[in-house]
Write a protein that holds these residues in place. Sequence first.
Motif, mmCIF file in Angstrom:
data_model
loop_
_atom_site.group_PDB
_atom_site.id
_atom_site.type_symbol
_atom_site.label_atom_id
_atom_site.label_comp_id
_atom_site.label_asym_id
_atom_site.label_seq_id
_atom_site.Cartn_x
_atom_site.Cartn_y
_atom_site.Cartn_z
ATOM 1 N N UNK A 43 -40.815 109.437 88.752
ATOM 2 C CA UNK A 43 -39.780 110.054 89.238
ATOM 3 C C UNK A 43 -38.785 108.094 88.708
ATOM 4 N N UNK A 44 -37.891 108.024 88.200
ATOM 5 C CA UNK A 44 -36.250 107.100 88.411
ATOM 6 C C UNK A 44 -35.564 107.193 89.356
ATOM 7 N N UNK A 45 -36.192 105.770 89.680
ATOM 8 C CA UNK A 45 -35.374 105.568 91.507
ATOM 9 C C UNK A 45 -34.030 104.602 91.254
ATOM 10 N N UNK A 46 -33.856 103.982 90.283
ATOM 11 C CA UNK A 46 -32.658 102.924 90.347
ATOM 12 C C UNK A 46 -33.125 102.432 88.913
ATOM 13 N N UNK A 47 -31.318 101.847 88.144
ATOM 14 C CA UNK A 47 -31.113 101.517 86.669
ATOM 15 C C UNK A 47 -30.707 99.595 87.116
ATOM 16 N N UNK A 48 -31.309 99.146 86.322
ATOM 17 C CA UNK A 48 -30.977 97.965 86.796
ATOM 18 C C UNK A 48 -30.220 97.172 85.284
ATOM 19 N N UNK A 49 -29.002 97.506 84.853
ATOM 20 C CA UNK A 49 -28.474 97.152 83.497
ATOM 21 C C UNK A 49 -28.217 95.769 82.882
ATOM 22 N N UNK A 50 -28.267 94.717 83.734
ATOM 23 C CA UNK A 50 -28.413 93.385 84.358
ATOM 24 C C UNK A 50 -29.659 92.575 83.374
ATOM 25 N N UNK A 51 -30.836 93.947 84.097
ATOM 26 C CA UNK A 51 -31.545 93.000 83.687
ATOM 27 C C UNK A 51 -32.706 93.430 82.550
ATOM 28 N N UNK A 52 -31.870 94.962 82.349
ATOM 29 C CA UNK A 52 -32.646 95.718 80.993
ATOM 30 C C UNK A 52 -33.552 96.854 81.572
#
Length: 470
Positions: A43-52
Motif C-alpha cells: 500500500x502506497x503510504x507516502x510520495x517524496x518528489x525530491x527523492x523520486x
Amino acid sequence: MIELFIEEDQYRRIVLKKNSILSECYFEDTDQEVRSGDIFLGIIKKKVKSLNSVFIDIGLKKNAFLFVTDRNKFQDYKEGQSILVEVIKEEEGSKGTKVTEKISVGGRYVVLFEGKGFNYSKKISKDDFLEKHGSQTPREGVRILFREASFDAAKEEIEKEIDELYAEFKDILKKSDTGIGPKKLYGESSILDRILRDRFNEINMIYSDSKETAARLKAEYSLPSLVHGNGRSLFDFYGIEQDLLKLRHRKVHLKEGGNLIIDVTDAMVVIDINSAKFTEKMNKEDMAVSMNLSAVNEIARQIRLRNLSGIIIIDFIDMASEENRKKLQNAMDKELHDDPLFSRTYPLTELNLMQLTRKKKGHPIHHYIEEPCDSCDDKGKRLNYQYLKKLIKNELMKKVDNIEIRDYLIVVGKPYESRIREELELFLSDIGAEGKRIYLEFSGIHDDFSIEPLVFKNQIQEKEKFLVTI
C-alpha cells in the motif's frame, strides 16, 4: 569436484569448495522476514518528489521504497493505492527495503517477467540454443529468459518448468487483483535452495551437521548427505573455520610470492597488488603482466567470498603496453563471468587503476563474524562475541579429544571481560565447559584467545586465582 558444506547455527552457514579450495561462502538467517526476490502486494503510504521515491507498506516495521526513474510517471502514484512489488535489496541500517514494480519468478532453467517474447542468458548463444532445442512455445503476458543451465537440459524439462512458473506467475497476478495488502504473495527460495537449483549437476558431495536438513535434501532433491556427528562443529572439523577467519585480514598472500591489500571503506573497495617477493625473473613489463595476471584469480575469489560490492578499484602494477592492459581486463571479465552479481569492468586508467562494479546482495562476510569494538570508541572491529564462543568451544573440544584432562586455562582479550562476567554461567555452557575446571584470564586488547591444558600440579597452583566458580 564441488563439495557443499551446510552448518545450522545462529545462521545457516553454507560453503562451496571447488577442488578442495574455498570458492563460495554464504550466511543465511533462516528466520529472516524478507528476502530479495519476495513479491508483495503493498500500500502506497507516502510520495517524496525530491527523492523520486514512493514509500510502500509491505507489512514490515519500516516502509519499503520504490525509486521512480520516469519523473512523468510520478504523479500516477496515489497514496492508499495498492501496488505489486518485488524486493531487490533487503533492509540495511536506516535504509528500508528497496523494491521494483518489475516482478519475476525464476527456476533452474528459466525466469519469467511481465511482457512477451524470449530472451537468452548472455552466457549462451541464441542460435546454438534454438538449433539444439528448436522453437519454444510463448506464454501470454510473460517474457521468458532462458538461463545458462537450460542449454544442457532436455526440452521436456524446460517446458515443464515454464508451465509450473507460469501457473505461479498468473496466481500472483490474480491475488494482486483480488487481495488486500499489505501481503506477501510469493516467497523466493532460500540461499540453500537457490544453490541446489543452480548447481544441481555440479555438486559431487554434501556434508551437513543436521539430520533434518539432510532428510529435506533427500526428500526434495534426492540428494544424499554425509551427516557430521563429531562434537566439534562441521566447519571446524573440515578446516573451513580457519579459512573464514582469514577473510578478516587485509593482506592476502599469493602463491607466486606477491600479495593483495584489501581496504573496505563506506565509499568503495580498494585492492592493491604488491609484487613483494615475486619470484619470477624477467624484465619490468613482463614481470608486471605476469604478476597482475596471477593476481586476477585470487582477486575474483576474494570479491566473491567477502561479498564485496559497489565500486571496486584495483591498483595493478604499472604496465606500458595497451595490449597487455586489454589482456588484463579480459582476464578479469573471464574470472567474474559466472558471478551473478558482477556488473562490468572498465578499461584501465593511465594510472593502471581498474574500476569494476558489483551489485549488492546480502551482507559482507565481516557483518556476521565481527562487531564494533567499544574499547576503541567503536572505530575498530573485533570478533563477534557469539562467534568467539563458538571458536573457543571448537578449540576446547579438540583439546578434550586428545587428552583426558579436567583443568583448562582460557585467556581472552579484556574487551570481552565485562560481557563474560555478566553471563558467566551461560558463557561456560556455550563453550562446552561441563565437567571441566575452567580458569579464565583476561589479557590485552586483542580479540584472539588461547586454551592451555593444565597438566601438572604446579601449573594448577600458579593459575588457581583464575579459577571460575558459579
